[in-house]
Motif scaffolding. Structure first.
Motif, PDB file in Angstrom:
ATOM      1  N   THR A  98       2.527   8.539   4.342  1.00  0.00           N
ATOM      2  CA  THR A  98       1.542   7.509   4.022  1.00  0.00           C
ATOM      3  C   THR A  98       1.574   6.388   5.056  1.00  0.00           C
ATOM      4  OG1 THR A  98       1.750   7.977   1.656  1.00  0.00           O
ATOM      5  CG2 THR A  98       0.771   5.876   2.274  1.00  0.00           C
ATOM      6  N   GLY A  99       2.775   5.956   5.417  1.00  0.00           N
ATOM      7  CA  GLY A  99       2.895   4.936   6.445  1.00  0.00           C
ATOM      8  C   GLY A  99       2.343   5.392   7.781  1.00  0.00           C
ATOM      9  N   THR A 100       2.602   6.660   8.128  1.00  0.00           N
ATOM     10  CA  THR A 100       2.069   7.203   9.387  1.00  0.00           C
ATOM     11  C   THR A 100       0.552   7.238   9.369  1.00  0.00           C
ATOM     12  OG1 THR A 100       4.063   8.561   9.664  1.00  0.00           O
ATOM     13  CG2 THR A 100       2.103   9.194  10.935  1.00  0.00           C
ATOM     14  N   LEU A 101      -0.018   7.648   8.239  1.00  0.00           N
ATOM     15  CA  LEU A 101      -1.474   7.672   8.124  1.00  0.00           C
ATOM     16  C   LEU A 101      -2.065   6.283   8.319  1.00  0.00           C
ATOM     17  CD1 LEU A 101      -4.177   9.053   7.366  1.00  0.00           C
ATOM     18  CD2 LEU A 101      -3.622   8.567   4.961  1.00  0.00           C
ATOM     19  N   GLY A 102      -1.472   5.298   7.663  1.00  0.00           N
ATOM     20  CA  GLY A 102      -1.976   3.938   7.803  1.00  0.00           C
ATOM     21  C   GLY A 102      -1.894   3.425   9.227  1.00  0.00           C
ATOM     22  N   VAL A 103      -0.775   3.689   9.905  1.00  0.00           N
ATOM     23  CA  VAL A 103      -0.603   3.227  11.281  1.00  0.00           C
ATOM     24  C   VAL A 103      -1.571   3.936  12.216  1.00  0.00           C
ATOM     25  CG1 VAL A 103       1.002   3.186  13.227  1.00  0.00           C
ATOM     26  CG2 VAL A 103       1.793   2.530  10.956  1.00  0.00           C
ATOM     27  N   TYR A 125       0.830  -1.209   0.000  1.00  0.00           N
ATOM     28  CA  TYR A 125       0.000   0.000   0.000  1.00  0.00           C
ATOM     29  C   TYR A 125       0.865   1.260   0.000  1.00  0.00           C
ATOM     30  CZ  TYR A 125      -2.604   3.773   2.287  1.00  0.00           C
ATOM     31  OH  TYR A 125      -3.137   5.000   2.630  1.00  0.00           O
ATOM     32  N   VAL A 126       1.866   1.306   0.849  1.00  0.00           N
ATOM     33  CA  VAL A 126       2.746   2.484   0.921  1.00  0.00           C
ATOM     34  C   VAL A 126       3.473   2.701  -0.403  1.00  0.00           C
ATOM     35  CG1 VAL A 126       4.771   3.471   2.069  1.00  0.00           C
ATOM     36  CG2 VAL A 126       3.014   2.318   3.429  1.00  0.00           C
ATOM     37  N   LYS A 141      -7.617  -4.877   5.647  1.00  0.00           N
ATOM     38  CA  LYS A 141      -8.244  -3.859   4.811  1.00  0.00           C
ATOM     39  C   LYS A 141      -7.299  -3.318   3.745  1.00  0.00           C
ATOM     40  CE  LYS A 141      -9.535  -0.909   7.778  1.00  0.00           C
ATOM     41  NZ  LYS A 141      -9.345  -1.801   8.934  1.00  0.00           N
ATOM     42  N   PHE A 142      -5.988  -3.381   3.983  1.00  0.00           N
ATOM     43  CA  PHE A 142      -5.043  -2.858   2.995  1.00  0.00           C
ATOM     44  C   PHE A 142      -5.062  -3.689   1.716  1.00  0.00           C
ATOM     45  CE2 PHE A 142      -3.288  -1.300   7.048  1.00  0.00           C
ATOM     46  CZ  PHE A 142      -3.235   0.053   6.752  1.00  0.00           C
ATOM     47  N   PHE A 165     -16.366   1.932   5.287  1.00  0.00           N
ATOM     48  CA  PHE A 165     -16.493   2.837   4.135  1.00  0.00           C
ATOM     49  C   PHE A 165     -15.696   4.128   4.329  1.00  0.00           C
ATOM     50  CE2 PHE A 165     -20.132   0.007   3.762  1.00  0.00           C
ATOM     51  CZ  PHE A 165     -20.080  -0.329   2.420  1.00  0.00           C
ATOM     52  N   PRO A 166     -15.826   4.853   5.445  1.00  0.00           N
ATOM     53  CA  PRO A 166     -14.978   6.049   5.600  1.00  0.00           C
ATOM     54  C   PRO A 166     -13.497   5.723   5.733  1.00  0.00           C
ATOM     55  CG  PRO A 166     -16.230   5.632   7.615  1.00  0.00           C
ATOM     56  CD  PRO A 166     -16.789   4.722   6.567  1.00  0.00           C
ATOM     57  N   ILE A 167     -13.162   4.568   6.326  1.00  0.00           N
ATOM     58  CA  ILE A 167     -11.754   4.208   6.461  1.00  0.00           C
ATOM     59  C   ILE A 167     -11.138   3.931   5.093  1.00  0.00           C
ATOM     60  CG2 ILE A 167     -10.192   2.441   7.322  1.00  0.00           C
ATOM     61  CD1 ILE A 167     -11.859   2.237   9.809  1.00  0.00           C
TER      62      ILE A 167
END
Length: 272
Positions: free
Chosen positions: A152-157, A130-131, A191-192, A262-264
């Motif tokens: 991007t990694g920070t957002l995912g974590v 994903y990243v 989810k990723f 859905f929002p995630i």
């Protein structure tokens, strides 16, 4: 010096009262580190405490290995299950021993032997993909920045961490069975897979991105609902004395698992 060592060994052997050599040595070390331990529990108690701590440390060391015990066949079946959970029938995790039908916990089989078991191999691989894919998408749009992969990694974590905390709190509020933290992290990490699939579909056609993203979110929500149903509704006290309040809260919790995706997915996805 040799006499002192021999004297220490003889003292440990005498205090152990027939205990095994490892337990005796552990008891001797425990008495040296915590002088009051021998007075409080005696030599046998000190040895038992040392053995208990050793067993806990061994179990903690084996824990990560359990979540990465996968095979190629398991990975393929799990990916299909996450993306297409509609026809899967049995969602109950298989146990090695202790499955007596009364909810007594047993040792769960590893992922390679049970497709319903959570793993961390797929979430980690999907997160890394994903990243990298987000960076590639921004590169094709001439919007790549050196710090993009870190952000991007920070957002995912952060998104994953907030969801894990929220689910853990909700499980407590609905009086569900205790669930291991790594189980919750593993289930949320799937989810990723759907986000990556949606972005890859967007390269084929821009309109495919939104369709696949929403479809993957729905599939993930359904997967979580059915996976967590056994955790939430397994106690036999689904209805309380106030007229079904517990059962209603649990049904809302399961429905919330679906709606939350859905929002995630929208927040994590990047349209090519």
């Amino acid at each position: 010096m040799a006499a002192a060592v021999a004297s220490t060994a003889a003292t440990a052997a005498a205090a152990s009262g027939g205990m095994g050599p490892q337990a005796a040595i552990g008891a001797q070390l425990l008495r040296q580190m915590v002088p009051g331990a021998a007075d409080a529990a005696g030599p046998a108690g000190a040895a038992a405490a040392f053995s208990h701590q050793t067993a806990r440390m061994s179990a903690a060391a084996r824990l990560p290995k359990y979540y990465f015990a996968v095979t190629n066949g398991y990975v393929l079946r799990k990916l299909l299950l996450v993306l297409f959970p509609f026809r899967h029938r049995s969602w109950r995790r298989r146990q090695l021993v202790g499955d007596d039908g009364d909810g007594a916990p047993g040792e769960f089989l590893p992922p390679r032997e049970d497709v319903n078991a959570p793993d961390l191999y797929i979430p980690v691989m999907a997160f890394v993909t994903y990243v990298l894919l987000v960076a590639f998408v921004h590169g094709t749009q001439a919007r790549f920045r050196p710090d993009l992969m870190a952000s991007t990694g920070t957002l995912g974590v952060v998104v994953l961490g907030l969801e894990v905390l929220a689910i853990k709190l909700c499980l407590y509020l609905v009086n569900a069975r205790p669930v291991a933290w790594l189980d919750i992290v593993a289930f949320r990490g799937y989810k990723f897979v759907g986000v990556v699939l949606a972005m890859m579909a967007g390269f084929l056609h821009r309109h495919l991105y939104s369709v696949v993203l929403m479809g993957s979110a729905f599939s993930m929500g359904l997967f979580l609902m059915r996976s967590h149903r056994g955790v939430v509704l397994s106690r036999g006290d689904d209805v309380d004395d106030e007229g079904g309040g517990v059962g209603v809260r649990r049904n809302y919790f399961l429905l919330g698992l679906l709606v939350l995706q859905f929002p995630i997915y929208w927040a994590l996805g990047v349209k090519p």
